[in-house]
Design a protein around this motif. Sequence first.
Motif, PDB file in Angstrom:
ATOM      1  N   UNK A 317       0.899  -0.979  -0.002  1.00  0.00           N
ATOM      2  CA  UNK A 317      -0.177  -0.445  -0.151  1.00  0.00           C
ATOM      3  C   UNK A 317       1.242   1.008  -0.313  1.00  0.00           C
ATOM      4  N   UNK A 318       0.161   2.720  -0.413  1.00  0.00           N
ATOM      5  CA  UNK A 318       1.212   3.722  -0.251  1.00  0.00           C
ATOM      6  C   UNK A 318       1.454   3.902   0.816  1.00  0.00           C
ATOM      7  N   UNK A 319       0.862   3.539   2.409  1.00  0.00           N
ATOM      8  CA  UNK A 319       0.933   3.733   3.181  1.00  0.00           C
ATOM      9  C   UNK A 319       2.617   3.086   3.309  1.00  0.00           C
ATOM     10  N   UNK A 320       2.901   2.092   3.521  1.00  0.00           N
ATOM     11  CA  UNK A 320       3.407   1.210   3.455  1.00  0.00           C
ATOM     12  C   UNK A 320       4.577   1.372   2.420  1.00  0.00           C
ATOM     13  N   UNK A 321       4.976   1.776   1.391  1.00  0.00           N
ATOM     14  CA  UNK A 321       5.651   2.239   0.540  1.00  0.00           C
ATOM     15  C   UNK A 321       6.517   3.583   1.057  1.00  0.00           C
ATOM     16  N   UNK A 322       5.951   4.479   1.406  1.00  0.00           N
ATOM     17  CA  UNK A 322       6.193   5.773   1.796  1.00  0.00           C
ATOM     18  C   UNK A 322       7.229   5.440   3.421  1.00  0.00           C
ATOM     19  N   UNK A 323       6.574   4.585   4.423  1.00  0.00           N
ATOM     20  CA  UNK A 323       7.619   4.221   5.060  1.00  0.00           C
ATOM     21  C   UNK A 323       8.714   3.464   4.906  1.00  0.00           C
ATOM     22  N   UNK A 324       8.770   2.265   3.976  1.00  0.00           N
ATOM     23  CA  UNK A 324       9.660   2.024   3.457  1.00  0.00           C
ATOM     24  C   UNK A 324      11.018   2.603   2.525  1.00  0.00           C
ATOM     25  N   UNK A 325      10.099   3.818   1.803  1.00  0.00           N
ATOM     26  CA  UNK A 325      11.615   4.755   1.247  1.00  0.00           C
ATOM     27  C   UNK A 325      12.021   5.603   2.450  1.00  0.00           C
ATOM     28  N   UNK A 326      11.485   6.020   2.642  1.00  0.00           N
ATOM     29  CA  UNK A 326      11.375   6.928   4.088  1.00  0.00           C
ATOM     30  C   UNK A 326      13.233   6.239   4.165  1.00  0.00           C
ATOM     31  N   UNK A 327      13.079   4.792   5.234  1.00  0.00           N
ATOM     32  CA  UNK A 327      14.253   4.411   5.558  1.00  0.00           C
ATOM     33  C   UNK A 327      14.996   4.172   4.535  1.00  0.00           C
ATOM     34  N   UNK A 328      14.801   3.720   3.196  1.00  0.00           N
ATOM     35  CA  UNK A 328      15.959   3.824   2.499  1.00  0.00           C
ATOM     36  C   UNK A 328      16.903   4.957   2.573  1.00  0.00           C
ATOM     37  N   UNK A 329      15.942   5.311   2.537  1.00  0.00           N
ATOM     38  CA  UNK A 329      16.892   7.034   1.797  1.00  0.00           C
ATOM     39  C   UNK A 329      17.769   7.916   3.143  1.00  0.00           C
ATOM     40  N   UNK A 330      17.265   6.955   4.663  1.00  0.00           N
ATOM     41  CA  UNK A 330      18.201   7.121   5.832  1.00  0.00           C
ATOM     42  C   UNK A 330      18.885   6.383   5.699  1.00  0.00           C
ATOM     43  N   UNK A 331      19.156   5.240   5.579  1.00  0.00           N
ATOM     44  CA  UNK A 331      20.305   4.269   4.983  1.00  0.00           C
ATOM     45  C   UNK A 331      20.977   4.177   3.553  1.00  0.00           C
ATOM     46  N   UNK A 332      20.768   4.793   3.018  1.00  0.00           N
ATOM     47  CA  UNK A 332      21.675   5.307   1.595  1.00  0.00           C
ATOM     48  C   UNK A 332      22.569   7.074   2.338  1.00  0.00           C
ATOM     49  N   UNK A 333      22.015   7.600   2.887  1.00  0.00           N
ATOM     50  CA  UNK A 333      22.293   8.369   3.579  1.00  0.00           C
ATOM     51  C   UNK A 333      23.832   8.043   4.400  1.00  0.00           C
ATOM     52  N   UNK A 334      23.483   6.837   5.193  1.00  0.00           N
ATOM     53  CA  UNK A 334      24.153   6.454   6.208  1.00  0.00           C
ATOM     54  C   UNK A 334      25.370   5.046   5.555  1.00  0.00           C
ATOM     55  N   UNK A 335      25.372   4.749   4.417  1.00  0.00           N
ATOM     56  CA  UNK A 335      26.215   4.140   3.278  1.00  0.00           C
ATOM     57  C   UNK A 335      27.059   4.902   3.484  1.00  0.00           C
ATOM     58  N   UNK A 336      26.361   6.320   2.456  1.00  0.00           N
ATOM     59  CA  UNK A 336      27.485   6.730   2.062  1.00  0.00           C
ATOM     60  C   UNK A 336      28.385   7.275   3.071  1.00  0.00           C
ATOM     61  N   UNK A 337      27.798   7.476   4.159  1.00  0.00           N
ATOM     62  CA  UNK A 337      28.882   7.964   5.248  1.00  0.00           C
ATOM     63  C   UNK A 337      29.624   6.837   5.759  1.00  0.00           C
ATOM     64  N   UNK A 338      29.515   5.770   5.312  1.00  0.00           N
ATOM     65  CA  UNK A 338      30.502   5.153   5.620  1.00  0.00           C
ATOM     66  C   UNK A 338      29.949   3.885   6.335  1.00  0.00           C
ATOM     67  N   UNK A 339      28.904   3.746   6.693  1.00  0.00           N
ATOM     68  CA  UNK A 339      28.307   2.753   7.758  1.00  0.00           C
ATOM     69  C   UNK A 339      28.611   1.258   7.250  1.00  0.00           C
ATOM     70  N   UNK A 340      28.184   0.124   8.263  1.00  0.00           N
ATOM     71  CA  UNK A 340      28.072  -0.940   7.794  1.00  0.00           C
ATOM     72  C   UNK A 340      27.417  -1.214   6.682  1.00  0.00           C
ATOM     73  N   UNK A 341      27.543  -2.330   5.675  1.00  0.00           N
ATOM     74  CA  UNK A 341      26.853  -2.244   4.888  1.00  0.00           C
ATOM     75  C   UNK A 341      25.958  -3.573   5.540  1.00  0.00           C
ATOM     76  N   UNK A 342      26.477  -4.385   5.997  1.00  0.00           N
ATOM     77  CA  UNK A 342      26.087  -6.213   6.128  1.00  0.00           C
ATOM     78  C   UNK A 342      23.642  -5.288   7.699  1.00  0.00           C
ATOM     79  N   UNK A 343      24.553  -4.678   8.248  1.00  0.00           N
ATOM     80  CA  UNK A 343      23.932  -4.104   9.995  1.00  0.00           C
ATOM     81  C   UNK A 343      22.490  -3.095   9.009  1.00  0.00           C
ATOM     82  N   UNK A 344      23.332  -2.091   7.983  1.00  0.00           N
ATOM     83  CA  UNK A 344      22.377  -1.285   6.965  1.00  0.00           C
ATOM     84  C   UNK A 344      21.082  -2.002   6.269  1.00  0.00           C
ATOM     85  N   UNK A 345      22.123  -2.961   5.944  1.00  0.00           N
ATOM     86  CA  UNK A 345      20.742  -3.895   4.791  1.00  0.00           C
ATOM     87  C   UNK A 345      19.668  -4.907   5.735  1.00  0.00           C
TER      88      UNK A 345
END
Length: 358
Positions: A317-345
């Motif tokens: 649903x749209x609500x689920x998608x929006x929650x997930x994509x918001x998290x994706x943005x955060x994870x993307x930023x963390x990965x850029x900053x060099x966070x651990x790949x396994x933990x982020x995924x």
Amino acid sequence: MQAFLKGSAVQSVRAQKDKTSSSSSAGAERKTRAVPWVEKYRPKCVDEVAFQEEVVAVLKKSLDGADLPNLLFYGPPGTGKTSTILAAARELYGPQLFRQRVLELNASDERGIQVVREKVKNFAQLTVAGSRPDGKPCPPFKIIILDEADSMTAPAQAALRRTMEKESRTTRFCLICNYISRIIEPLTSRCSKFRFKPLANQIQEERLLSICEKEELKYSRESISALVQVSEGDLRKAITLLQSAARLSMDREITETSVIEIAGVVPPKTIDKLLQVCFRGTFEKLEVVIRELVDDGYAATQILTQLHDAIVEGHLSDKQKSAITEKMAVVGKCLLDGADEYLQLLSLCSLIMHQSNN
Ligand SMILES: Nc1ncnc2c1ncn2[C@@H]1O[C@H](COP(=O)(O)OP(=O)(O)OP(=O)(O)O)[C@@H](O)[C@H]1O
Ligand SMILES: [Mg+2]
């Protein structure tokens, strides 16, 4: 001919660059193979620039004698920004004058406020003649190219403002960047802005096919489509991948599989499997699958991009998608900053699991 040039500090920057560029072009004849294809097939004149009609039209007018505004090119990587201005400058001045009239500074040069105050200002203050040594007319101004301007500090950008106005009689600026929001407003308002669009699939395909022909490669139709697909409008990426694929397959045909392999794209089946575990599996299973993915050496950012596409097109649903994509943005930023790949995924996938079970 040097009479109108008073500065010599300027020359040293260019001299260094010219040394590399002239030696590479001299060597090009002898050992064509050593040149990366992106350089070999870089547009030599403005007409060769594909798909960026507006900016080409403006530059061509100025080649015909009209005045040139200060320019600001922005857009995603590999869309022809640097190539366009270099080709235009070469056409305006010819190969000889080019060195004296064009100052190119990019992110690899120091461009703090000190450099703007000294190098840029000094170069801008020089006056120039309106003709070339060969007698042809040329514009009575110089061009300062500030490539990758989004990496300039704000004080350095601010220092440019007055210089740009004061020296408008003798100097045109061309700012190039990927992210226009990182250029301060007073500068953007002094320039004509041109957005470089990601290249259309059709145009990319034509370019790749012409390179294949010139390099006498064997290829399948699907492999070219795959190249266009994975490079997402970035022609530089497409050409680089083509060259790697050509090296890999040697005398054999370039195939879709080898392109996908080289591009580091995760096979769609693997992404499907990961999502199935998120939707229906257990946390323990999820841990195992993600550990396998990371151990296989797939880049987490690549997995993230593909998961994003799959989720957005998926059945949630749209609500689920929006929650997930918001998290994706955060994870993307963390990965850029060099966070651990396994933990982020793992953190992202557990959120997908949580959302889809709600
Ligand atoms: N519009 C285009 N027409 C023809 N060739 C292109 C075009 N865009 C990109 N290319 C090819 O891609 C290569 C890289 O282009 P260029 O250096 O101009 O990209 P850019 O926009 O400056 O990217 P970046 O933002 O990463 O600096 C060129 O050498 C050329 O082979
Ligand atoms: Mg560039």
